[in-house]
Motif scaffolding. Sequence first.
Motif, PDB file in Angstrom:
ATOM      1  N   GLU A  70       0.817  -1.208   0.000  1.00  0.00           N
ATOM      2  CA  GLU A  70       0.000   0.000   0.000  1.00  0.00           C
ATOM      3  C   GLU A  70       0.855   1.264   0.000  1.00  0.00           C
ATOM      4  O   GLU A  70       0.564   2.225  -0.726  1.00  0.00           O
ATOM      5  CB  GLU A  70      -0.919  -0.028   1.225  1.00  0.00           C
ATOM      6  CG  GLU A  70      -1.961   1.054   1.242  1.00  0.00           C
ATOM      7  CD  GLU A  70      -2.910   0.889   2.417  1.00  0.00           C
ATOM      8  OE1 GLU A  70      -2.975   1.833   3.239  1.00  0.00           O
ATOM      9  OE2 GLU A  70      -3.581  -0.144   2.505  1.00  0.00           O
ATOM     10  N   LYS A  71       1.920   1.298   0.801  1.00  0.00           N
ATOM     11  CA  LYS A  71       2.779   2.487   0.851  1.00  0.00           C
ATOM     12  C   LYS A  71       3.408   2.751  -0.510  1.00  0.00           C
ATOM     13  O   LYS A  71       3.443   3.903  -0.966  1.00  0.00           O
ATOM     14  CB  LYS A  71       3.869   2.339   1.907  1.00  0.00           C
ATOM     15  CG  LYS A  71       4.738   3.600   2.004  1.00  0.00           C
ATOM     16  CD  LYS A  71       5.806   3.497   3.058  1.00  0.00           C
ATOM     17  CE  LYS A  71       6.656   4.740   3.201  1.00  0.00           C
ATOM     18  NZ  LYS A  71       6.828   5.623   2.095  1.00  0.00           N
ATOM     19  N   GLU A  72       3.902   1.707  -1.180  1.00  0.00           N
ATOM     20  CA  GLU A  72       4.473   1.897  -2.509  1.00  0.00           C
ATOM     21  C   GLU A  72       3.425   2.427  -3.488  1.00  0.00           C
ATOM     22  O   GLU A  72       3.740   3.261  -4.339  1.00  0.00           O
ATOM     23  CB  GLU A  72       5.062   0.588  -3.046  1.00  0.00           C
ATOM     24  CG  GLU A  72       6.363   0.203  -2.400  1.00  0.00           C
ATOM     25  CD  GLU A  72       7.013  -1.004  -3.052  1.00  0.00           C
ATOM     26  OE1 GLU A  72       6.518  -1.489  -4.103  1.00  0.00           O
ATOM     27  OE2 GLU A  72       8.032  -1.472  -2.513  1.00  0.00           O
ATOM     28  N   CYS A  73       2.189   1.952  -3.379  1.00  0.00           N
ATOM     29  CA  CYS A  73       1.112   2.445  -4.247  1.00  0.00           C
ATOM     30  C   CYS A  73       0.872   3.931  -4.015  1.00  0.00           C
ATOM     31  O   CYS A  73       0.808   4.709  -4.977  1.00  0.00           O
ATOM     32  CB  CYS A  73      -0.176   1.673  -4.003  1.00  0.00           C
ATOM     33  SG  CYS A  73      -0.172   0.025  -4.687  1.00  0.00           S
ATOM     34  N   TYR A  74       0.730   4.318  -2.752  1.00  0.00           N
ATOM     35  CA  TYR A  74       0.513   5.731  -2.458  1.00  0.00           C
ATOM     36  C   TYR A  74       1.691   6.580  -2.943  1.00  0.00           C
ATOM     37  O   TYR A  74       1.503   7.639  -3.542  1.00  0.00           O
ATOM     38  CB  TYR A  74       0.279   5.959  -0.962  1.00  0.00           C
ATOM     39  CG  TYR A  74      -1.153   5.765  -0.552  1.00  0.00           C
ATOM     40  CD1 TYR A  74      -2.119   6.730  -0.844  1.00  0.00           C
ATOM     41  CD2 TYR A  74      -1.554   4.632   0.145  1.00  0.00           C
ATOM     42  CE1 TYR A  74      -3.440   6.564  -0.472  1.00  0.00           C
ATOM     43  CE2 TYR A  74      -2.874   4.455   0.524  1.00  0.00           C
ATOM     44  CZ  TYR A  74      -3.810   5.427   0.209  1.00  0.00           C
ATOM     45  OH  TYR A  74      -5.115   5.253   0.582  1.00  0.00           O
TER      46      TYR A  74
ATOM     47  N   PHE B 252      -5.930  11.784  -8.636  1.00  0.00           N
ATOM     48  CA  PHE B 252      -5.991  10.595  -7.782  1.00  0.00           C
ATOM     49  C   PHE B 252      -7.360  10.480  -7.121  1.00  0.00           C
ATOM     50  O   PHE B 252      -7.966   9.400  -7.108  1.00  0.00           O
ATOM     51  CB  PHE B 252      -4.876  10.661  -6.736  1.00  0.00           C
ATOM     52  CG  PHE B 252      -4.705   9.405  -5.941  1.00  0.00           C
ATOM     53  CD1 PHE B 252      -4.371   8.206  -6.554  1.00  0.00           C
ATOM     54  CD2 PHE B 252      -4.856   9.414  -4.562  1.00  0.00           C
ATOM     55  CE1 PHE B 252      -4.207   7.043  -5.812  1.00  0.00           C
ATOM     56  CE2 PHE B 252      -4.692   8.259  -3.815  1.00  0.00           C
ATOM     57  CZ  PHE B 252      -4.360   7.068  -4.438  1.00  0.00           C
ATOM     58  N   HIS B 253      -7.871  11.595  -6.615  1.00  0.00           N
ATOM     59  CA  HIS B 253      -9.195  11.577  -5.982  1.00  0.00           C
ATOM     60  C   HIS B 253     -10.289  11.256  -6.998  1.00  0.00           C
ATOM     61  O   HIS B 253     -11.255  10.557  -6.663  1.00  0.00           O
ATOM     62  CB  HIS B 253      -9.470  12.904  -5.284  1.00  0.00           C
ATOM     63  CG  HIS B 253      -8.686  13.078  -4.019  1.00  0.00           C
ATOM     64  ND1 HIS B 253      -8.810  14.180  -3.217  1.00  0.00           N
ATOM     65  CD2 HIS B 253      -7.762  12.292  -3.419  1.00  0.00           C
ATOM     66  CE1 HIS B 253      -8.008  14.065  -2.174  1.00  0.00           C
ATOM     67  NE2 HIS B 253      -7.359  12.924  -2.278  1.00  0.00           N
ATOM     68  N   SER B 254     -10.146  11.726  -8.227  1.00  0.00           N
ATOM     69  CA  SER B 254     -11.128  11.410  -9.271  1.00  0.00           C
ATOM     70  C   SER B 254     -11.148   9.921  -9.582  1.00  0.00           C
ATOM     71  O   SER B 254     -12.220   9.327  -9.743  1.00  0.00           O
ATOM     72  CB  SER B 254     -10.830  12.199 -10.547  1.00  0.00           C
ATOM     73  OG  SER B 254     -11.071  13.562 -10.348  1.00  0.00           O
ATOM     74  N   MET B 255      -9.967   9.316  -9.664  1.00  0.00           N
ATOM     75  CA  MET B 255      -9.918   7.865  -9.900  1.00  0.00           C
ATOM     76  C   MET B 255     -10.545   7.110  -8.737  1.00  0.00           C
ATOM     77  O   MET B 255     -11.307   6.151  -8.940  1.00  0.00           O
ATOM     78  CB  MET B 255      -8.476   7.397 -10.116  1.00  0.00           C
ATOM     79  CG  MET B 255      -7.900   7.805 -11.440  1.00  0.00           C
ATOM     80  SD  MET B 255      -6.297   7.044 -11.795  1.00  0.00           S
ATOM     81  CE  MET B 255      -5.247   7.826 -10.573  1.00  0.00           C
TER      82      MET B 255
ATOM     83  N   PHE C  72       1.581   6.762  -6.882  1.00  0.00           N
ATOM     84  CA  PHE C  72       0.493   7.594  -7.399  1.00  0.00           C
ATOM     85  C   PHE C  72       0.643   9.054  -6.973  1.00  0.00           C
ATOM     86  O   PHE C  72       0.225   9.961  -7.693  1.00  0.00           O
ATOM     87  CB  PHE C  72      -0.872   7.024  -7.024  1.00  0.00           C
ATOM     88  CG  PHE C  72      -1.256   5.864  -7.885  1.00  0.00           C
ATOM     89  CD1 PHE C  72      -1.690   6.061  -9.191  1.00  0.00           C
ATOM     90  CD2 PHE C  72      -1.161   4.565  -7.415  1.00  0.00           C
ATOM     91  CE1 PHE C  72      -2.026   4.998 -10.007  1.00  0.00           C
ATOM     92  CE2 PHE C  72      -1.494   3.487  -8.227  1.00  0.00           C
ATOM     93  CZ  PHE C  72      -1.920   3.702  -9.519  1.00  0.00           C
ATOM     94  N   GLN C  73       1.267   9.303  -5.828  1.00  0.00           N
ATOM     95  CA  GLN C  73       1.530  10.683  -5.413  1.00  0.00           C
ATOM     96  C   GLN C  73       2.482  11.351  -6.398  1.00  0.00           C
ATOM     97  O   GLN C  73       2.314  12.522  -6.743  1.00  0.00           O
ATOM     98  CB  GLN C  73       2.118  10.715  -4.004  1.00  0.00           C
ATOM     99  CG  GLN C  73       2.374  12.118  -3.495  1.00  0.00           C
ATOM    100  CD  GLN C  73       2.876  12.116  -2.050  1.00  0.00           C
ATOM    101  OE1 GLN C  73       2.810  11.109  -1.356  1.00  0.00           O
ATOM    102  NE2 GLN C  73       3.378  13.239  -1.618  1.00  0.00           N
ATOM    103  N   ASP C  74       3.473  10.599  -6.860  1.00  0.00           N
ATOM    104  CA  ASP C  74       4.409  11.141  -7.843  1.00  0.00           C
ATOM    105  C   ASP C  74       3.791  11.226  -9.238  1.00  0.00           C
ATOM    106  O   ASP C  74       4.099  12.133 -10.005  1.00  0.00           O
ATOM    107  CB  ASP C  74       5.674  10.280  -7.919  1.00  0.00           C
ATOM    108  CG  ASP C  74       6.553  10.404  -6.684  1.00  0.00           C
ATOM    109  OD1 ASP C  74       6.342  11.332  -5.879  1.00  0.00           O
ATOM    110  OD2 ASP C  74       7.460   9.557  -6.525  1.00  0.00           O
TER     111      ASP C  74
END
Length: 109
Positions: free
Chosen positions: A37-41, A53-56, A44-46
């Motif tokens: 999860e941390k790698e995903c965040y 991100f919020h729209s997805m 996607f933050q980058d």
Amino acid sequence: KCYSNRNKSGRIRKMGIDFKNENTEFLVKCILQLKNEKECYDFFQDLCTVNEFHSMAQRCVVAKMLSDKKVYSEIVKSTGASTATISRVNRSLQYGADGYEKIFQRVEE
């Protein structure tokens, strides 16, 4: 499916636009390398703006609610999504590649 098909070269098309190309293939390969999860965040933050991100995330929640047979008014109230967004997501659920359903089944396991 109705609005997802392939062009003459076999590339996946969605609403007349090539959905799969060298760039999207690289993106998918990158996403598949994420381990937690941390790698995903972090990724996607980058990759995305906060709004992207919020729209997805919103579309994913809308799809889950539609899949759970919630009505538009309830989805609007719960997510703040427009009825146009809900309709587009609903069209993907009805005529898309079944990607949402595959993922929802795995999340529930």
